[in-house]
Write a protein that holds these residues in place. Sequence first.
Motif, mmCIF file in Angstrom:
data_model
loop_
_atom_site.group_PDB
_atom_site.id
_atom_site.type_symbol
_atom_site.label_atom_id
_atom_site.label_comp_id
_atom_site.label_asym_id
_atom_site.label_seq_id
_atom_site.Cartn_x
_atom_site.Cartn_y
_atom_site.Cartn_z
ATOM 1 N N CYS A 108 15.307 27.325 94.525
ATOM 2 C CA CYS A 108 15.543 27.738 95.922
ATOM 3 C C CYS A 108 16.268 26.648 96.701
ATOM 4 C CB CYS A 108 14.208 28.084 96.597
ATOM 5 S SG CYS A 108 13.434 29.597 95.982
ATOM 6 N N TYR A 109 15.915 25.396 96.423
ATOM 7 C CA TYR A 109 16.581 24.292 97.120
ATOM 8 C C TYR A 109 18.041 24.171 96.675
ATOM 9 C CZ TYR A 109 17.692 19.568 98.696
ATOM 10 O OH TYR A 109 18.299 18.482 99.286
ATOM 11 N N GLN A 110 18.316 24.403 95.398
ATOM 12 C CA GLN A 110 19.684 24.348 94.903
ATOM 13 C C GLN A 110 20.548 25.461 95.514
ATOM 14 O OE1 GLN A 110 19.508 24.457 90.619
ATOM 15 N NE2 GLN A 110 18.401 22.486 90.466
ATOM 16 N N GLU A 111 19.969 26.620 95.807
ATOM 17 C CA GLU A 111 20.694 27.737 96.419
ATOM 18 C C GLU A 111 20.665 27.687 97.943
ATOM 19 O OE1 GLU A 111 22.487 29.867 94.848
ATOM 20 O OE2 GLU A 111 21.916 29.243 92.823
ATOM 21 N N SER A 112 20.144 26.575 98.495
ATOM 22 C CA SER A 112 20.095 26.367 99.962
ATOM 23 C C SER A 112 19.252 27.422 100.655
ATOM 24 C CB SER A 112 21.516 26.363 100.553
ATOM 25 O OG SER A 112 22.296 25.343 99.978
ATOM 26 N N VAL A 113 18.213 27.880 99.985
ATOM 27 C CA VAL A 113 17.310 28.839 100.608
ATOM 28 C C VAL A 113 16.275 28.128 101.463
ATOM 29 C CG1 VAL A 113 15.615 30.661 100.159
ATOM 30 C CG2 VAL A 113 17.666 30.480 98.747
ATOM 31 N N ILE A 114 15.812 26.961 101.029
ATOM 32 C CA ILE A 114 14.826 26.181 101.772
ATOM 33 C C ILE A 114 15.425 24.820 102.087
ATOM 34 C CG2 ILE A 114 12.866 27.391 100.723
ATOM 35 C CD1 ILE A 114 12.536 25.015 98.838
ATOM 36 N N THR A 115 14.783 24.124 103.017
ATOM 37 C CA THR A 115 15.258 22.803 103.425
ATOM 38 C C THR A 115 14.683 21.725 102.499
ATOM 39 O OG1 THR A 115 13.406 22.545 104.958
ATOM 40 C CG2 THR A 115 15.424 23.576 105.807
ATOM 41 N N LYS A 116 15.253 20.525 102.602
ATOM 42 C CA LYS A 116 14.775 19.415 101.785
ATOM 43 C C LYS A 116 13.355 19.020 102.163
ATOM 44 C CE LYS A 116 16.150 14.809 100.193
ATOM 45 N NZ LYS A 116 14.796 14.249 100.258
ATOM 46 N N GLN A 117 13.043 19.114 103.435
ATOM 47 C CA GLN A 117 11.690 18.794 103.890
ATOM 48 C C GLN A 117 10.667 19.734 103.271
ATOM 49 O OE1 GLN A 117 11.301 18.935 108.117
ATOM 50 N NE2 GLN A 117 9.164 18.222 108.122
ATOM 51 N N LEU A 118 11.004 21.044 103.206
ATOM 52 C CA LEU A 118 10.094 21.999 102.586
ATOM 53 C C LEU A 118 10.028 21.773 101.070
ATOM 54 C CD1 LEU A 118 8.273 24.453 103.136
ATOM 55 C CD2 LEU A 118 10.268 25.919 102.737
ATOM 56 N N HIS A 119 11.134 21.359 100.481
ATOM 57 C CA HIS A 119 11.141 21.079 99.049
ATOM 58 C C HIS A 119 10.239 19.896 98.714
ATOM 59 C CE1 HIS A 119 12.775 18.869 95.502
ATOM 60 N NE2 HIS A 119 12.821 20.090 94.958
ATOM 61 N N ASP A 120 10.290 18.848 99.534
ATOM 62 C CA ASP A 120 9.465 17.661 99.283
ATOM 63 C C ASP A 120 7.987 17.923 99.552
ATOM 64 O OD1 ASP A 120 11.825 16.396 98.675
ATOM 65 O OD2 ASP A 120 12.039 15.459 100.665
ATOM 66 N N ALA A 121 7.711 18.931 100.345
ATOM 67 C CA ALA A 121 6.302 19.235 100.664
ATOM 68 C C ALA A 121 5.598 20.019 99.570
ATOM 69 C CB ALA A 121 6.230 20.012 101.971
ATOM 70 N N CYS A 122 6.308 20.388 98.515
ATOM 71 C CA CYS A 122 5.693 21.155 97.439
ATOM 72 C C CYS A 122 4.626 20.300 96.729
ATOM 73 C CB CYS A 122 6.749 21.599 96.437
ATOM 74 S SG CYS A 122 6.082 22.520 95.029
ATOM 75 N N PRO A 123 3.382 20.783 96.605
ATOM 76 C CA PRO A 123 2.326 19.978 95.943
ATOM 77 C C PRO A 123 2.548 19.909 94.426
ATOM 78 C CG PRO A 123 1.498 22.144 96.495
ATOM 79 C CD PRO A 123 2.873 22.073 97.076
ATOM 80 N N SER A 124 2.210 18.756 93.854
ATOM 81 C CA SER A 124 2.325 18.560 92.397
ATOM 82 C C SER A 124 0.988 18.066 91.870
ATOM 83 C CB SER A 124 3.430 17.557 92.079
ATOM 84 O OG SER A 124 3.157 16.314 92.679
ATOM 85 N N ARG A 125 0.580 18.550 90.699
ATOM 86 C CA ARG A 125 -0.719 18.157 90.137
ATOM 87 C C ARG A 125 -0.557 16.835 89.389
ATOM 88 N NH1 ARG A 125 -3.352 22.033 85.731
ATOM 89 N NH2 ARG A 125 -1.412 21.372 84.695
ATOM 90 N N GLY A 126 -1.396 15.823 89.697
ATOM 91 C CA GLY A 126 -1.343 14.534 89.030
ATOM 92 C C GLY A 126 -1.823 14.640 87.592
#
Length: 490
Positions: free
Chosen positions: A457-475
């Motif tokens: 979605c970020y590559q297709e400019s659907v969401i912003t970079k801020q929303l992309h960075d806010a995606c949670p990742s499991r440690g």
Amino acid sequence: MRRTSSLTRKPGVGTSAAQRAPKLQPREMATEVEAWTAVAPQQDGVFSAENVDGDEDDLLNEAEVNGSWTPQEKALHEARLKAKAKRRVRRTSSRDSTRDSLSDTGTELGADPTSPKGKTGTGDRKSRMGKGRGLPKKGGAGGKGVWGAAGMVYEMEEPDAKDPNYDESSQGDTVYATVTPELDERELEKTVSPIVQEYFEHGDTKEVQMLLEGLNLGYNKYEVSSLAVSLSLEGKASHRELTSRLLSDLVGKVLTEKEMARAFDKMLADLPDLILDTPEAPQMLGQFIARAIADHALPMDFLDCYKGKVDCDHARAALDRAAVLLSMKTKMVRLDNVWGVGGGLRPVKHLIKEMNLLLKEYLVSGEVSEAERCLRDLEVPHFHHELVYEAVVMVLESKGESAISMMVKLLKAFWETGLITLDQMNRGFQRVYDELPEINLDVPHAHTIMETFVDLCYQESVITKQLHDACPSRGRKRFVSEGDGGTIKQ
């Protein structure tokens, strides 16, 4: 004592006219006046100006013959001749007008107009300009300081409120009333159209009723319902639903059933023109008629009046549509769903169900335009974040990569057309971020799929970079084998 005329005496060289004129003593002046009065004849105590002028002309002519005139005397003579001619013309015209007035009143025509009996009285109001019939102006009732004709008796008149001198304080109690002019067809359309357009925004029928009661609609009152229906035909399904409710509420308060029937008669006659702007006008008007009859806004025999009397194909199609809808309801219950439930009036569960069905149909057909049309028909732009949320959850629960690419394509299309705003997009993704731990219980690989979907979605400019960075990742923490002593490698 003998006096020599100044006109026959030759002037001396270097002497003026004042020096040449002899100086008369008082006694000599009296003698000269007596001689002049004896020469000039009298008529009824009035001196004749013609005889005096004649004597002066004889003296002047004698001096002209002798050739003793000076330039000043010649100019004076010419001025006298012109003045005499003017007096003769003025005197002749006044005599003619006097003769005409005397002939009208029966006076003898032979009377002398210069005599006191022939002259008009000083207090007479007849015209002295020599024009007209000699009658008094305004019948003798005009003029300065005159209160009317003689013998006129004035009666008591009722006070007029429009009189500038009207004194309302002396007339007793005063009743004030507001007069509203009746609106013609053009003014009614100009006034009612904004009221209906505003009603489509707030949906309050009581406010519309209050505004219409403040207008003097007059004979064109039925135009209100036809105008509301015409505006709703060009709008959305929710506008048509609001219009049906408005017609039902106005009957019995602002409009009668006969006026409502007259409005629908006009719309049936105007169907050929309405089709130019709205091709589905016959079907929509049939639904309006069925809904109005079910709501008791139209008489029950409205359709019976048109049986066998309709020549227009479009009107026949509208009446057939209304008859079919009414035949489906045996108990004549309200046709509440004839327009569907539009906009925010629908229950939330119903909207969620419609959005899920929309996404499932898209995954099967792959038609973006059809999905866009269905979303617009829901008329809930404030609830589009639910579509984003359901789309992301559907991707997490799906199997295969085809669902991921198709959902990215759909969200990109909605984003580019402006159907889904930035705020709605962010709210939909943020809801998934917050519920991802619970989703992970049912979908073990939810975090991995989520990261892949967010990257696309970020590559297709659907969401912003801020929303992309806010995606949670499991440690990730990996336990080593037992040979390592059971320690945990970071």
